[in-house]
Write an enzyme that holds these catalytic residues in place. Structure first.
Site, short mmCIF file in Angstrom:
data_model
loop_
_atom_site.label_atom_id
_atom_site.label_comp_id
_atom_site.label_asym_id
_atom_site.label_seq_id
_atom_site.Cartn_x
_atom_site.Cartn_y
_atom_site.Cartn_z
N CYS A 276 1.91 0.75 -5.42
CA CYS A 276 0.62 0.71 -4.72
C CYS A 276 0.62 1.29 -3.31
CB CYS A 276 0.07 -0.71 -4.72
SG CYS A 276 1.07 -1.91 -3.83
N HIS A 334 -0.82 -6.27 -2.53
CA HIS A 334 -1.34 -5.03 -3.11
C HIS A 334 -1.89 -4.21 -1.95
CE1 HIS A 334 -2.94 -2.22 -5.87
NE2 HIS A 334 -4.20 -2.44 -5.53
N ASP A 357 -9.20 2.43 -4.16
CA ASP A 357 -7.89 1.98 -4.63
C ASP A 357 -7.35 2.93 -5.69
OD1 ASP A 357 -5.66 0.72 -5.54
OD2 ASP A 357 -6.63 -1.20 -5.97
#
Ligand SMILES: *[C@@H]1O[C@H](CO)[C@@H](O)[C@H](O)[C@H]1NC(C)=O
Ligand SMILES: *[C@@H]1O[C@H](CO)[C@@H](O)[C@H](O)[C@H]1NC(C)=O
Ligand SMILES: *[C@@H]1O[C@H](CO)[C@@H](O)[C@H](O)[C@H]1NC(C)=O
Ligand SMILES: *[C@@H]1O[C@H](CO)[C@@H](O)[C@H](O)[C@H]1NC(C)=O
Ligand SMILES: *[C@@H]1O[C@H](CO)[C@@H](O)[C@H](O)[C@H]1NC(C)=O
Ligand SMILES: CC(=O)N[C@H]1CO[C@H](CO)[C@@H](O)[C@@H]1O
Length: 637
Positions: A276, A334, A357
């Site tokens: 991530c 995250h 994202d």
């Protein structure tokens, strides 16, 4: 005489334009300018002098071409026309061998590479010259640009700064690593512009893509999908299984430039491997290059709610061992990106930071991407606002539904509304401190934790259910350090008039980055009696010798405690996740570029096979590695 008038040279005035457009360092070869602001070109003629009153000149820009007639005006407009390109010459500069033209793009121009073509038409002839390319970017300094950012210090940080900090670890033990965004490294601008050309949107219909590229909402949708290599020729391949031998381990990357250069030079082969923070940091680089203010944001205890119903299910045994039954999970942390823009596609109130994202988690309208979603929509729980708001809302504010099962029966349930999104943060503007963004994501509404009781009870002869009477909390004392003993404290609060005997079972499991936990590596249990209206505190110590063979310094542990009433099997549970910090390594930089790096082994045993590696951007050619032999080592580089 202009009979033989021809264009001899065009000077793009790189230096001056780059300073006034705040684009220094982005390209060595090309003119890079921002939309809505005039830039300067000098045209030099041969074969005659130029008389603008008789000669007509067209500048043709871009593909699709934009035609723009050169006109005389007293002074170039400062803000630029919102709709049209303009090219202006001062009257004083007429009738000469060279002329300086001020070209201004509309503030809502498409971002990308433009071809500059100059056409000179006189009474006698007409000639066309392809004179080169220039690059047009968003303009956060311009108040009519949807990415306008009024505070100068913020533009410095979110557009111009090429390094930052990325936070990771756990909410109780936040760690940070530096990241070099690398906007000014060679090949990076080219990779960012190529990304737009390689996108499926451009491949399908380039004219439509050019028209839509005026809008930062569209740009972030396209780029978000291109950062991961799923469904397109995107940049990074994700991997989460600890075998990275055929690529680079995600934790080994230190900046975006290597990744973008590798993708470009391999003709768009996915770069191995990302997780991530790598996906997010590369997205942040591309957005900053294009002039869209962006920052990397870490969410601790971020839920991955597979079906976006904003509830995360967790199942436990009566001894506190978590079961791998649910597809939902909670990541220790995250990382995603926030991009700054107006949302002219939405009703007012949703401008400003938008979550984008790029980590491939779930499909969004058929493609692995997520957002842009206004942070305000997450805070106000406006789940219908596009894009992907329910999924992102659950990531930061979902409820955790913990179910204790015994022989197929539910013997206790809790709804924990605090476990998810405990801390949301980014680097502060102009300093390396952490900036706490939790309040901007979480509304003021205080959701009360519900403790639901199991069904099928309540006859007056039975004792009152313990879930109504007992409260329990599990805390970790201090901040755990790898190599030391870790102490837990379980507080049980009485509310009942009855004395109770309860079974306490404590369990610790290693949790992989985003996966379900493994089997318990350490358990503890006690039989306890709690007096009416009394509090009870229980202590447990996890010794270093109990975990040294199971855990590594960056492990994340899920600890859970269950109290069970043996008369009814009714249970209550409290759970806590934690990671450990390491004994610090100290570094002191002396004169003559000598650095002393000191590592003091504070463990009770000799470290064998440990390697200390040192890297210095622009200072050291390669990583320097030294084996640690003694329990205390000082390395001089
Ligand atoms: C959410 O979905 C899960 C299945 O993934 C289901 O078990 C659970 O009951 C749902 N929760 C709510 C509150 O709808
Ligand atoms: C961050 O902010 C939230 C509320 O806005 C607060 O509850 C929390 O304690 C803060 N955390 C840190 C580490 O500053
Ligand atoms: C951990 O606890 C054990 C037993 O109480 C003790 O002997 C040991 O010194 C402790 N270790 C550390 C590093 O504190
Ligand atoms: C759970 O705790 C009880 C005492 O509180 C103990 O008798 C039992 O063996 C424990 N169960 C396990 C699986 O450790
Ligand atoms: C409690 O659980 C045990 C073992 O699962 C079972 O044998 C017993 O019947 C249960 N007691 C009640 C009251 O449900
Ligand atoms: C939360 C609670 O009810 N605590 C009670 C526990 O028992 C002590 C002693 O009787 C009381 O003072 C507390 O109020």
């Amino acid at each position: 005489t202009e009979g033989n008038l021809r264009l001899r040279l065009v000077n793009f005035e790189h230096k001056e334009n780059h300073i006034s457009h705040e684009t220094q360092g982005l390209s060595e070869n090309h003119l890079v300018v921002r939309r809505g602001k005039p830039f300067k070109l000098t045209l030099m003629f041969g074969g005659g002098t130029w008389n603008p009153r008789t000669a007509s000149h067209l500048l043709m820009l871009g593909s699709p071409f934009i035609f723009c007639k050169l006109i005389f005006i007293e002074a170039p407009s400062k803000s630029g026309d919102l709709q049209r390109w303009s090219a202006a010459v001062h009257p004083g500069e007429s009738r000469s061998q060279s002329v300086t033209v001020n070209i201004c793009s509309p503030v809502l121009s498409s971002v990308g590479v433009y071809q500059l073509v100059v056409q000179i038409e006189t009474m006698q002839n007409k000639q066309t010259y392809a004179v080169g390319t220039f690059i047009l970017l968003c303009n956060p300094w311009h108040q009519d640009d949807p990415v306008y950012m009024p505070v100068k210090e913020q533009i410095e940080e979110y557009v111009k700064s090429d390094y930052g900090w990325v936070y990771f670890g756990s909410s109780a033990n936040v760690q940070s690593r530096p990241w070099l965004f690398g906007q000014y490294e060679s090949g990076v601008l080219e990779a960012c512009l190529t990304l737009l050309q390689v996108s499926p949107q451009h491949q399908r219909d380039s004219n439509k893509d050019y028209i839509l590229r005026t809008d930062p909402v569209y740009l972030s949708l396209v780029i978000c999908a291109m950062i991961n290599s799923k469904d397109d020729q995107g940049i990074l391949l994700g991997k989460w299984d600890n075998d990275y031998s055929d690529g680079v381990k995600p934790t080994d990357w230190t900046g975006s430039a290597d990744i973008l250069q590798q993708w470009l030079s391999s003709k768009f082969k996915p770069v191995r491997y990302g997780q991530c923070w790598v996906f997010a940091s590369v997205l942040c680089t591309v957005m900053r290059v294009l002039g869209i203010p962006s920052r990397v944001v870490t969410v601790f205890d971020a839920a991955h709610d597979t079906n976006a119903n904003t509830t995360i299910e967790e199942y436990y045994t009566t001894t506190g061992e978590k079961l791998g039954w649910s597809r939902d999970s909670i990541w220790n942390f995250h990382v995603w990106v926030e991009c700054w823009m107006r949302r002219s596609d939405l009703s007012p109130g949703f401008d400003g930071w938008q979550v984008v994202d790029p980590t491939p988690q779930e499909l969004s309208r058929g493609v692995y991407r997520c957002g842009p979603c206004p942070v305000a929509a997450i805070r106000e729980r406006c789940l219908l606002v596009p894009y992907d708001t329910p999924f992102l809302y659950a990531s930061v504010d979902g409820d955790v539904h913990r179910v204790i099962v015994d022989n197929g029966h539910v013997v206790g349930e809790t709804l924990d509304s605090k476990a998810v999104g405990r801390l949301i943060c980014t680097k502060s503007v102009g300093s390396s401190c952490l900036s706490n963004l939790t309040h901007s994501y979480k509304g003021l509404k205080s959701k009360k934790a519900l403790i639901t009781k199991p069904k099928a009870r309540q006859t007056s002869a039975e004792p009152t259910p313990m879930s109504e009477d007992e409260e329990m909390s599990l805390t970790i004392e201090g901040s755990p350090v790898f190599g030391k003993n870790i102490s837990f404290c379980v507080k049980v609060t009485n509310r009942s008039s009855q004395m109770r005997t309860l079974r306490e079972n404590f369990s610790t499991q290693l949790k992989e980055y985003n996966r379900n936990p493994q089997h318990s590596f350490w358990t503890a249990h006690k039989e306890i009696s709690i007096q009416p209206y009394k509090d009870l505190t229980l202590y447990h110590t996890l010794h270093y010798s109990d975990y040294e063979s199971t855990l590594a310094a960056d492990s994340v542990v899920n600890a859970a405690v269950v109290l069970q009433d043996p008369r009814t099997n009714e249970s209550i549970l409290s759970a806590q996740e934690f990671s450990m910090s390491c004994v610090p390594i100290e570094m002191e930089v002396k004169r003559h570029q000598t650095a002393h790096v000191t590592f003091t082994n504070q463990l009770d045993k000799v470290l064998s096979g440990a390697v200390l590696s040192v890297e210095g951007s622009g200072l050291l050619q390669q990583k320097q590695e030294t084996r640690l032999v003694y329990s205390q080592s000082v390395i001089q580089l």
